[in-house]
Design a protein around this motif. Sequence first.
Motif, short mmCIF file in Angstrom:
data_model
loop_
_atom_site.label_atom_id
_atom_site.label_comp_id
_atom_site.label_asym_id
_atom_site.label_seq_id
_atom_site.Cartn_x
_atom_site.Cartn_y
_atom_site.Cartn_z
N ARG A 47 -9.63 -18.93 -37.00
CA ARG A 47 -9.74 -18.22 -38.28
C ARG A 47 -11.08 -17.50 -38.39
NH1 ARG A 47 -12.49 -19.33 -42.69
NH2 ARG A 47 -12.97 -21.45 -41.99
N ALA A 48 -11.04 -16.24 -38.79
CA ALA A 48 -12.27 -15.49 -39.04
C ALA A 48 -12.79 -15.81 -40.44
CB ALA A 48 -12.02 -14.00 -38.90
N PRO A 49 -14.08 -16.02 -40.61
CA PRO A 49 -14.61 -16.32 -41.95
C PRO A 49 -14.60 -15.10 -42.86
CG PRO A 49 -16.40 -16.12 -40.38
CD PRO A 49 -15.14 -16.01 -39.58
N GLU A 50 -14.63 -15.35 -44.16
CA GLU A 50 -14.80 -14.27 -45.13
C GLU A 50 -16.30 -14.11 -45.36
OE1 GLU A 50 -12.75 -13.42 -49.35
OE2 GLU A 50 -14.33 -14.93 -49.48
N ASN A 51 -16.87 -13.02 -44.86
CA ASN A 51 -18.33 -12.86 -44.97
C ASN A 51 -18.76 -12.28 -46.30
OD1 ASN A 51 -19.34 -13.84 -42.42
ND2 ASN A 51 -18.19 -12.17 -41.48
N PHE A 52 -17.88 -11.50 -46.92
CA PHE A 52 -18.19 -10.97 -48.25
C PHE A 52 -17.01 -11.20 -49.18
CE2 PHE A 52 -21.19 -8.50 -45.65
CZ PHE A 52 -22.36 -8.71 -46.39
N ALA A 53 -17.28 -11.84 -50.32
CA ALA A 53 -16.25 -12.11 -51.31
C ALA A 53 -15.79 -10.78 -51.95
CB ALA A 53 -16.81 -13.06 -52.37
N PRO A 54 -14.64 -10.78 -52.64
CA PRO A 54 -14.12 -9.54 -53.23
C PRO A 54 -15.08 -8.81 -54.16
CG PRO A 54 -12.43 -11.24 -53.24
CD PRO A 54 -13.69 -11.90 -52.78
N LEU A 55 -15.96 -9.54 -54.84
CA LEU A 55 -16.90 -8.89 -55.76
C LEU A 55 -18.26 -8.60 -55.12
CD1 LEU A 55 -16.20 -10.67 -59.18
CD2 LEU A 55 -15.04 -8.72 -58.12
N SER A 56 -18.37 -8.77 -53.81
CA SER A 56 -19.60 -8.42 -53.08
C SER A 56 -19.35 -7.10 -52.36
CB SER A 56 -19.96 -9.52 -52.07
OG SER A 56 -20.24 -10.73 -52.71
N ARG A 57 -19.75 -5.99 -52.98
CA ARG A 57 -19.42 -4.68 -52.40
C ARG A 57 -20.16 -3.58 -53.16
NH1 ARG A 57 -13.67 -2.95 -55.13
NH2 ARG A 57 -14.86 -1.05 -55.47
N PHE A 58 -19.94 -2.34 -52.71
CA PHE A 58 -20.43 -1.16 -53.43
C PHE A 58 -19.47 -0.81 -54.56
CE2 PHE A 58 -22.68 -0.19 -49.40
CZ PHE A 58 -23.94 0.07 -49.92
N TRP A 59 -20.05 -0.30 -55.67
CA TRP A 59 -19.25 0.18 -56.80
C TRP A 59 -19.83 1.51 -57.27
CZ3 TRP A 59 -15.50 -3.50 -58.10
CH2 TRP A 59 -15.75 -4.81 -57.69
N ARG A 60 -18.95 2.41 -57.66
CA ARG A 60 -19.40 3.64 -58.30
C ARG A 60 -19.83 3.34 -59.73
NH1 ARG A 60 -19.58 8.53 -56.55
NH2 ARG A 60 -18.33 9.27 -54.80
N THR A 61 -20.93 3.95 -60.14
CA THR A 61 -21.37 3.83 -61.53
C THR A 61 -21.34 5.22 -62.16
OG1 THR A 61 -23.69 4.20 -60.97
CG2 THR A 61 -22.90 1.92 -60.93
N ALA A 62 -21.72 5.29 -63.43
CA ALA A 62 -21.70 6.58 -64.12
C ALA A 62 -22.63 7.59 -63.48
CB ALA A 62 -22.07 6.38 -65.60
N ASP A 63 -23.68 7.10 -62.79
CA ASP A 63 -24.68 8.03 -62.25
C ASP A 63 -25.02 7.76 -60.78
OD1 ASP A 63 -25.93 5.62 -62.59
OD2 ASP A 63 -27.73 6.44 -63.56
N GLY A 64 -24.20 6.97 -60.07
CA GLY A 64 -24.53 6.70 -58.66
C GLY A 64 -23.74 5.54 -58.12
N TRP A 65 -24.46 4.62 -57.48
CA TRP A 65 -23.84 3.47 -56.84
C TRP A 65 -24.65 2.21 -57.10
CZ3 TRP A 65 -19.29 3.89 -54.04
CH2 TRP A 65 -18.90 5.18 -53.67
N VAL A 66 -23.96 1.08 -57.10
CA VAL A 66 -24.62 -0.21 -57.18
C VAL A 66 -23.91 -1.15 -56.20
CG1 VAL A 66 -23.18 -1.25 -59.01
CG2 VAL A 66 -25.58 -1.89 -58.82
N ARG A 67 -24.66 -2.07 -55.62
CA ARG A 67 -24.03 -3.09 -54.77
C ARG A 67 -24.28 -4.45 -55.38
NH1 ARG A 67 -22.86 -3.53 -48.37
NH2 ARG A 67 -21.76 -5.50 -48.52
N THR A 68 -23.24 -5.27 -55.39
CA THR A 68 -23.33 -6.61 -55.94
C THR A 68 -23.19 -7.65 -54.83
OG1 THR A 68 -20.95 -6.55 -56.35
CG2 THR A 68 -22.41 -5.96 -58.19
N HIS A 69 -23.65 -8.86 -55.11
CA HIS A 69 -23.49 -9.98 -54.17
C HIS A 69 -23.00 -11.16 -55.00
CE1 HIS A 69 -24.23 -13.02 -51.14
NE2 HIS A 69 -24.51 -12.08 -50.27
N ALA A 70 -21.78 -11.61 -54.69
CA ALA A 70 -21.17 -12.69 -55.47
C ALA A 70 -20.43 -13.66 -54.56
CB ALA A 70 -20.22 -12.09 -56.50
N ASN A 71 -21.00 -13.96 -53.40
CA ASN A 71 -20.36 -14.90 -52.48
C ASN A 71 -20.37 -16.32 -53.02
OD1 ASN A 71 -20.03 -12.72 -50.80
ND2 ASN A 71 -21.15 -13.58 -49.07
N TYR A 72 -21.46 -16.70 -53.69
CA TYR A 72 -21.54 -18.04 -54.26
C TYR A 72 -20.91 -18.04 -55.65
CZ TYR A 72 -24.76 -19.39 -50.54
OH TYR A 72 -25.31 -19.67 -49.31
#
Length: 464
Positions: free
Chosen positions: A93-118
């Motif tokens: 089995r390959a591990p999940e290195n980034f949870a679904p909410l750990s990613r880039f998101w478009r914002t009103a004026d650019g981009w933000v990245r979140t980290h929510a593995n824990y």
Amino acid sequence: MHSHASPGLASAWAALSGDPALLARVTRHQDTAVLPARLPVRDLAAACAGACGLAAAELVSVREGGPVPEVRIDDRAVAAAFASERLLRVDGRAPENFAPLSRFWRTADGWVRTHANYPHHRERLLSALGLDAGAGPEEVAAVLRRRAARETEEAVYAAGGLAVALRAPEEWRAGPQAKVLEALPLVSAGRIDDAPVRVFGEPADGLPLAGVRVLDLTRVLAGPVATRTLALLGADVLRIDPPGLPELADQQADTGLGKRSALLDLADCAGLRRFEELLATADVVVTGYRPGALERFGLTPDGLAARHPGVVLAQVSAWGRSGPWGQRRGFDSLVQVATGVAAVEANREGRPGALPAQALDHGTGYLLAAGVLRALTEQTRTGGSRLVRLALARTAAWLLDSPRGPLPESVPPPPDERTTARDSAWGRLRYALPAFSYEGGPADWARAPVPSGADGAEWAAGVR
């Protein structure tokens, strides 16, 4: 293609105050196909692994006598080691290195990245965005499209979560935290006092850290990579985690090779007393929690050296230990976004990119291990308690100051032929082999990783 010391390796070795004459002991086999990126990630990775291998070989010579063994760096082995968490397989089995909410998101004026593995970081992120605990990616995306990136960054940080707005390199450099980091060397290392030379246990052939006790107080990923490397080199590494916050199982399987693992509650009197007993007989203490988190337990450089003369304290942080971001949590993916790495690696459509491996974490981890090895070499020669400090954002600045190439057409998977397998508590593990080798040195770890808390809070029997 074979080559000797590259400018990157020479730079890393100089940052570690190593003897430049020893660079001739390193040979590198290059492969331009691995770790493709605009930024010279392949060279950074080889430099960090090479400096660590050379520091290990130097300490072998110091402890056992004889010449410094020859060090071999192979780009494919380095690339596999720098992607160890992606190459890991647990019963296939390959591990999940980034949870679904750990990613880039478009914002009103650019981009933000979140980290929510824990789980606790996920809860704080959703709370800061005004969402309930069961919200998923669609709800988060809808909220963030209406919010500004920097405003999101501050709101999530205030809630104890992790989100960072995308910046171009020049935007980051103009900010106050970058100014703090500019004043620091790549590796901050120094002598705290005039403690006498320490006597370690009996050296073992090719294992410079045989008989050396390392207390591992680190979390994802740079610190655990450093202590995993110290375990490879023969140290008795005991990782301590708080009972309420054990490491994620896949991460423990990846970075726990060669180590033992115990749980201790430092907020409890008995736990703190046991911790002090471990500190009293530790040779090296490695910390990777955000600055300030462990100081209340007496883990300041001066306090530790006063109680335990001759100790080596090694500390790694995301953003440095001072400045407006000094107390912030951070991970490799977020440091890439804040410092401008993600902007440099953006695709042709302008979507932010990422390095082909978590090279800030791994690179900083190998440099931290190298700093410990060099500190032990100097301690063995002239005594003194020692302090070593690194920061992911300072490593990022080193990378960003390097020449850039074109955007690669594609990023191939990391080379998986540089892996091996063994049985573990989780089942059959397949994992990446070490990033460097030297004449007479270890080709693999002596023991499989164990789950958090599998061991008692004590040193291995028979080690001093």
